[in-house]
Structures are given as C-alpha cells and as structure tokens.
Scaffold this active site. Structure first.
Site, PDB file in Angstrom:
ATOM      1  N   LYS A  78     -58.698  15.326   5.300  1.00  0.00           N
ATOM      2  CA  LYS A  78     -57.612  14.470   4.810  1.00  0.00           C
ATOM      3  C   LYS A  78     -56.985  14.932   3.481  1.00  0.00           C
ATOM      4  O   LYS A  78     -56.304  14.158   2.810  1.00  0.00           O
ATOM      5  CB  LYS A  78     -58.052  12.994   4.681  1.00  0.00           C
ATOM      6  CG  LYS A  78     -58.789  12.421   5.865  1.00  0.00           C
ATOM      7  CD  LYS A  78     -58.255  12.848   7.208  1.00  0.00           C
ATOM      8  CE  LYS A  78     -56.916  12.265   7.580  1.00  0.00           C
ATOM      9  NZ  LYS A  78     -56.472  12.831   8.899  1.00  0.00           N
ATOM     10  N   ALA A  79     -57.177  16.190   3.140  1.00  0.00           N
ATOM     11  CA  ALA A  79     -56.667  16.685   1.856  1.00  0.00           C
ATOM     12  C   ALA A  79     -55.277  17.297   1.940  1.00  0.00           C
ATOM     13  O   ALA A  79     -54.719  17.717   0.925  1.00  0.00           O
ATOM     14  CB  ALA A  79     -57.648  17.710   1.287  1.00  0.00           C
ATOM     15  N   GLY A  80     -54.696  17.354   3.163  1.00  0.00           N
ATOM     16  CA  GLY A  80     -53.374  17.981   3.291  1.00  0.00           C
ATOM     17  C   GLY A  80     -53.402  19.221   4.171  1.00  0.00           C
ATOM     18  O   GLY A  80     -52.548  20.106   4.045  1.00  0.00           O
ATOM     19  N   MET A 129     -49.935  10.344  10.307  1.00  0.00           N
ATOM     20  CA  MET A 129     -49.047  10.494   9.150  1.00  0.00           C
ATOM     21  C   MET A 129     -48.874   9.095   8.579  1.00  0.00           C
ATOM     22  O   MET A 129     -48.000   8.343   9.007  1.00  0.00           O
ATOM     23  CB  MET A 129     -47.684  11.055   9.580  1.00  0.00           C
ATOM     24  CG  MET A 129     -47.732  12.415  10.204  1.00  0.00           C
ATOM     25  SD  MET A 129     -47.975  13.679   8.962  1.00  0.00           S
ATOM     26  CE  MET A 129     -48.238  15.095  10.029  1.00  0.00           C
ATOM     27  N   VAL A 152     -40.144  14.189   7.606  1.00  0.00           N
ATOM     28  CA  VAL A 152     -39.788  14.992   8.786  1.00  0.00           C
ATOM     29  C   VAL A 152     -41.028  15.266   9.642  1.00  0.00           C
ATOM     30  O   VAL A 152     -41.000  15.145  10.869  1.00  0.00           O
ATOM     31  CB  VAL A 152     -39.067  16.306   8.369  1.00  0.00           C
ATOM     32  CG1 VAL A 152     -38.841  17.212   9.565  1.00  0.00           C
ATOM     33  CG2 VAL A 152     -37.737  15.975   7.693  1.00  0.00           C
ATOM     34  N   HIS A 170     -63.014  22.640   7.870  1.00  0.00           N
ATOM     35  CA  HIS A 170     -63.389  21.664   6.842  1.00  0.00           C
ATOM     36  C   HIS A 170     -64.782  21.983   6.298  1.00  0.00           C
ATOM     37  O   HIS A 170     -65.374  21.158   5.588  1.00  0.00           O
ATOM     38  CB  HIS A 170     -63.433  20.248   7.434  1.00  0.00           C
ATOM     39  CG  HIS A 170     -62.098  19.636   7.767  1.00  0.00           C
ATOM     40  ND1 HIS A 170     -60.982  19.818   6.995  1.00  0.00           N
ATOM     41  CD2 HIS A 170     -61.724  18.804   8.778  1.00  0.00           C
ATOM     42  CE1 HIS A 170     -59.977  19.134   7.536  1.00  0.00           C
ATOM     43  NE2 HIS A 170     -60.402  18.520   8.606  1.00  0.00           N
ATOM     44  N   LYS A 223     -58.328  27.056  10.848  1.00  0.00           N
ATOM     45  CA  LYS A 223     -58.569  25.856  10.018  1.00  0.00           C
ATOM     46  C   LYS A 223     -60.068  25.583   9.937  1.00  0.00           C
ATOM     47  O   LYS A 223     -60.776  25.762  10.927  1.00  0.00           O
ATOM     48  CB  LYS A 223     -57.850  24.662  10.661  1.00  0.00           C
ATOM     49  CG  LYS A 223     -58.378  23.278  10.224  1.00  0.00           C
ATOM     50  CD  LYS A 223     -57.671  22.123  10.941  1.00  0.00           C
ATOM     51  CE  LYS A 223     -58.385  20.804  10.690  1.00  0.00           C
ATOM     52  NZ  LYS A 223     -57.722  19.631  11.296  1.00  0.00           N
ATOM     53  N   GLY A 234     -48.832   9.451   2.953  1.00  0.00           N
ATOM     54  CA  GLY A 234     -48.379  10.757   2.463  1.00  0.00           C
ATOM     55  C   GLY A 234     -47.969  10.767   1.014  1.00  0.00           C
ATOM     56  O   GLY A 234     -46.985  11.416   0.659  1.00  0.00           O
ATOM     57  N   SER A 287     -57.530   7.761   2.967  1.00  0.00           N
ATOM     58  CA  SER A 287     -56.971   8.422   4.143  1.00  0.00           C
ATOM     59  C   SER A 287     -58.056   8.621   5.215  1.00  0.00           C
ATOM     60  O   SER A 287     -57.820   8.379   6.409  1.00  0.00           O
ATOM     61  CB  SER A 287     -56.375   9.768   3.725  1.00  0.00           C
ATOM     62  OG  SER A 287     -55.778  10.395   4.820  1.00  0.00           O
ATOM     63  N   THR A 321     -52.882  19.571   7.547  1.00  0.00           N
ATOM     64  CA  THR A 321     -51.794  19.675   8.524  1.00  0.00           C
ATOM     65  C   THR A 321     -50.497  20.080   7.828  1.00  0.00           C
ATOM     66  O   THR A 321     -49.714  20.887   8.347  1.00  0.00           O
ATOM     67  CB  THR A 321     -51.620  18.303   9.232  1.00  0.00           C
ATOM     68  OG1 THR A 321     -52.922  17.819   9.583  1.00  0.00           O
ATOM     69  CG2 THR A 321     -50.762  18.416  10.464  1.00  0.00           C
ATOM     70  N   TRP A 322     -50.289  19.538   6.670  1.00  0.00           N
ATOM     71  CA  TRP A 322     -49.111  19.865   5.846  1.00  0.00           C
ATOM     72  C   TRP A 322     -49.118  21.366   5.517  1.00  0.00           C
ATOM     73  O   TRP A 322     -48.119  22.069   5.722  1.00  0.00           O
ATOM     74  CB  TRP A 322     -49.193  19.010   4.587  1.00  0.00           C
ATOM     75  CG  TRP A 322     -48.018  19.070   3.658  1.00  0.00           C
ATOM     76  CD1 TRP A 322     -46.807  19.657   3.891  1.00  0.00           C
ATOM     77  CD2 TRP A 322     -47.968  18.499   2.353  1.00  0.00           C
ATOM     78  NE1 TRP A 322     -45.997  19.480   2.802  1.00  0.00           N
ATOM     79  CE2 TRP A 322     -46.678  18.773   1.846  1.00  0.00           C
ATOM     80  CE3 TRP A 322     -48.863  17.777   1.560  1.00  0.00           C
ATOM     81  CZ2 TRP A 322     -46.287  18.355   0.576  1.00  0.00           C
ATOM     82  CZ3 TRP A 322     -48.468  17.362   0.308  1.00  0.00           C
ATOM     83  CH2 TRP A 322     -47.200  17.643  -0.184  1.00  0.00           C
TER      84      TRP A 322
HETATM   85  S1  PPS Z   1     -57.122  16.350   8.813  1.00  0.00           S
HETATM   86  O1  PPS Z   1     -57.369  15.404   9.936  1.00  0.00           O
HETATM   87  O2  PPS Z   1     -58.305  16.467   7.944  1.00  0.00           O
HETATM   88  O3  PPS Z   1     -56.623  17.647   9.247  1.00  0.00           O
HETATM   89  O4  PPS Z   1     -56.004  15.603   7.943  1.00  0.00           O
HETATM   90  P1  PPS Z   1     -55.083  16.275   6.830  1.00  0.00           P
HETATM   91  O5  PPS Z   1     -53.922  16.890   7.488  1.00  0.00           O
HETATM   92  O6  PPS Z   1     -55.898  17.101   5.907  1.00  0.00           O
HETATM   93  O7  PPS Z   1     -54.640  15.023   5.984  1.00  0.00           O
HETATM   94  C1  PPS Z   1     -53.806  14.003   6.475  1.00  0.00           C
HETATM   95  C2  PPS Z   1     -53.185  13.360   5.256  1.00  0.00           C
HETATM   96  O8  PPS Z   1     -52.121  14.210   4.786  1.00  0.00           O
HETATM   97  C3  PPS Z   1     -50.898  13.497   4.831  1.00  0.00           C
HETATM   98  N1  PPS Z   1     -49.785  14.405   5.132  1.00  0.00           N
HETATM   99  C4  PPS Z   1     -48.796  14.655   4.255  1.00  0.00           C
HETATM  100  N2  PPS Z   1     -48.597  14.249   2.983  1.00  0.00           N
HETATM  101  C5  PPS Z   1     -47.461  14.674   2.376  1.00  0.00           C
HETATM  102  N3  PPS Z   1     -46.555  15.484   2.957  1.00  0.00           N
HETATM  103  C6  PPS Z   1     -46.727  15.921   4.220  1.00  0.00           C
HETATM  104  N4  PPS Z   1     -45.822  16.706   4.786  1.00  0.00           N
HETATM  105  C7  PPS Z   1     -47.894  15.506   4.927  1.00  0.00           C
HETATM  106  N5  PPS Z   1     -48.378  15.738   6.163  1.00  0.00           N
HETATM  107  C8  PPS Z   1     -49.532  15.053   6.261  1.00  0.00           C
HETATM  108  C9  PPS Z   1     -51.128  12.455   5.913  1.00  0.00           C
HETATM  109  O9  PPS Z   1     -50.172  11.445   5.849  1.00  0.00           O
HETATM  110  C10 PPS Z   1     -52.542  12.023   5.570  1.00  0.00           C
HETATM  111  O10 PPS Z   1     -52.603  11.305   4.337  1.00  0.00           O
HETATM  112  P2  PPS Z   1     -52.466   9.706   4.215  1.00  0.00           P
HETATM  113  O11 PPS Z   1     -52.792   9.395   2.780  1.00  0.00           O
HETATM  114  O12 PPS Z   1     -53.463   9.096   5.153  1.00  0.00           O
HETATM  115  O13 PPS Z   1     -51.054   9.371   4.549  1.00  0.00           O
END
Ligand code: PPS
Length: 304
Positions: A56-58, A265, A240, A117, A115, A268, A147, A60-61
């Site tokens: 949940k640290a980012g 999502m 987006v 963790h 990827k 964020g 998250s 996917t982003w």
């Molecule tokens: S995982 O399941 O561990 O792979 O999840 P992960 O992608 O690491 O984390 C998901 C959280 O990242 C937020 N997220 C984003 N934040 C900002 N910008 C972008 N583009 C973005 N994409 C994914 C997502 O909303 C989850 O955080 P929270 O706080 O739950 O919204």
C-alpha cells in the site's frame, strides 16, 4: 481465467481468506510459505527492474509511471494488460492452474519489470548477484496502515483485518502479511547505500510528480520530451488511474476484490489517517513509533 471457470475448479476456498504461515518470522500466505524455496531461488537477470514496496505504499502508481516511461508515453501500449500481468509479483503464489508470479516472470521476455513486497533480507539473492536496478517506494506508516486496513476489508486474498481497533495493534506488532512496516522501510533504507536502489517517498511523488518522475528517468537512464513527461504526469494522476481498468484492479471478480466495500483506488493522498485515528490512538502510535524508529535517519511526512 473467469470467475465461472474458477468456480468450476473449486479453487475459491484455496485462495480466498487464505491461511497464513510465517517464513523466517515474517507472516506470509500459506501458498507463499509452501513455495518459499522456489521463490528464494528465483533467478533475476541483470536487466530486470524491480519495484519494491511495503504493501500500500504506492506500488501500482510507480508501476504505471515506469510502464509509461518504458513505452515513451504510448497510452495504448500501457493498456495492453492489467498491472498485475504487466509486472509479475514475484512472491505471489496461487494454486494451479492460476498463474503465480514466478510463472509469469519466468515466461516473460526481457527486459522485465517485476514487483515485490518482500522485506530486504528476504529478497531472492540473485537480485543482488545480478545487480538488478531496484526502485523502492516508502509511504508514511499511518497512511499505509489506513490503506492496508481498507484493502484487507475488500481483498479476499489477504487475511480479514478485524475491527479498526484490532487492526491498529496488528499493524504495530507487524503481524500482517509481509511483516513489520518499521523493519521494512528501515531495512531497505539501509540497503540503498550498498546497492543500485532508488529510494522514493509517496509523499514526495504526490507533492511534485514531475520532480520524482525525473528521478526515475535518470535512474533508468531514459529521456523523454517535456510533452511526454506531461502526458505521463497526467495519465498517472490518481484521478485518471482511478478510472483506468488496466490499473485499478476492477477487472478482478468481486469475489476476490469487492470495490463496493472499499475501492482499490481509495483516497490517494497523504494525511487521510487523520480521518481514522482517535487522539489516543495517535498518541500511542507516536510513542511506539519513536521506539521502533529510534536511531534511524529515515524521516517521513504524514501530511503535505
Ligand atoms: S498494493 O496492493 O500493495 O500493490 O497497493 P499499492 O499500489 O502499493 O497502494 C495502493 C495505494 O496507493 C494509492 N494510489 C495512488 N495514490 C496517488 N496517486 C496515484 N496515481 C495512485 N495510484 C494508487 C491507492 O489509492 C492506495 O492508497 P489509499 O490511501 O488506500 O487511497
């Protein structure tokens, strides 16, 4: 494989709300634990790029940013498959005939983006031996916790989080999949001085995506025009990505991820923890945090 096909195979009970089993003191799914030898012996290649994070640290982003960079901002190419098929999640083990991360990785032509963790001490040693590049993304503990809590409610492939009060304690004790947040971020922070690791922060990415994407470009030894950089920033914004089915996990059956409980999502943004922690929980959390992070040079921002 469709949900119907999965049902026919009676696989659901094997992967939904999975049993857990520790590996070297770290909580994992039983499937990961049972496949640990294979995971540990995974053969990395010198041109692999690994995106490593605490859950949940980012992740996917960062995956979307990297894919856009690697495809020179070509949106169609980045729509070729779901995030989880574009970038194999190396330790994620599923019962056959479902594809595990290792199977996907082994089938994928190079150069691969992967990827994980895994905490640093559990990374398959071939990554160090081959000197593969690694991008590590860290996010402040409180937002990670919130998250992860909501993700554990909506994702039936990870253990049920219990109540909010219970989950805060579970997280602090590191009794969640992939173990302690504190050890994870500190372990990778220490490793960054000895290996090819770009250590990024979610809060920095949110504050100034252009600056952070430039760091990734430099690390990957890639150049893109300002126009492409603008396109990458736009396409990888939360708003987006939330609408992008190839990145928002909505293509999975609702029996696995139920976005009506909480979307993948979700918010964020840094600072959402303030909507969940009580004053007392926050004070306790801070005291415990001081103890666990004592002596580390690593600092986080919990709001922007
Ligand atoms: S995982 O399941 O561990 O792979 O999840 P992960 O992608 O690491 O984390 C998901 C959280 O990242 C937020 N997220 C984003 N934040 C900002 N910008 C972008 N583009 C973005 N994409 C994914 C997502 O909303 C989850 O955080 P929270 O706080 O739950 O919204």
């Amino acid at each position: 494989m469709s949900l119907e096909e999965m049902k026919d195979l009676h696989l659901e009970e094997k992967y939904l709300q999975p049993e857990t089993k520790e590996v070297n003191g770290i909580l994992m799914t039983k499937m990961i634990s049972d496949n640990w030898d294979k995971i540990w012996n995974f053969q990395a290649k010198p041109d692999d790029l690994l995106i490593a994070t605490y859950a949940k640290a980012g992740t996917t982003w960062t995956q979307e940013i990297v894919d856009m960079i690697q495809n020179d901002g070509d949106l169609q190419k980045c729509q070729r498959a779901n995030t989880f098929d574009r970038h194999p999640f190396i330790e994620w083990a599923l019962p056959p005939p479902l594809s595990s991360g290792l199977d996907l990785a082994n089938k994928m032509p190079s150069p691969r983006t992967l990827k994980t963790h895994l905490p640093v001490q559990m990374l398959p040693p071939s990554f160090w031996k081959e000197n593969a590049k690694i991008i590590y993304v860290a996010r402040n503990a409180k937002d990670c916790l919130v998250s992860y809590y909501h993700f554990s409610r909506m994702n039936k492939m990870v253990p049920d989080p219990g109540s909010w009060e219970e989950y805060v304690e579970t997280f602090k004790a590191g009794k969640v999949l992939w173990g302690s947040w504190y050890d994870h971020v500190k372990g990778w922070w220490h490793a960054k001085d000895q290996h090819r690791i770009l250590y990024l922060f979610y809060e920095d990415m949110k504050e100034d995506p252009r600056r952070e994407i430039r760091k990734i470009l430099k690390f990957l030894e890639k150049e893109v025009s300002e126009e492409v950089l603008d396109k990458i920033i736009h396409h990888t914004s939360f708003e987006v990505m939330k609408e992008n089915p190839m990145a928002n996990y909505t293509t999975l059956p609702t029996s696995i991820m139920d976005h009506s409980i909480s979307p993948f999502m979700r918010r964020g943004m840094p600072g959402d923890w303030k909507n969940y922690f009580t004053v007392a929980q926050n004070e306790d959390f801070d005291k415990d945090y001081e103890r666990k992070m004592a002596g580390s040079t690593l600092t986080f921002r919990t709001a922007l």
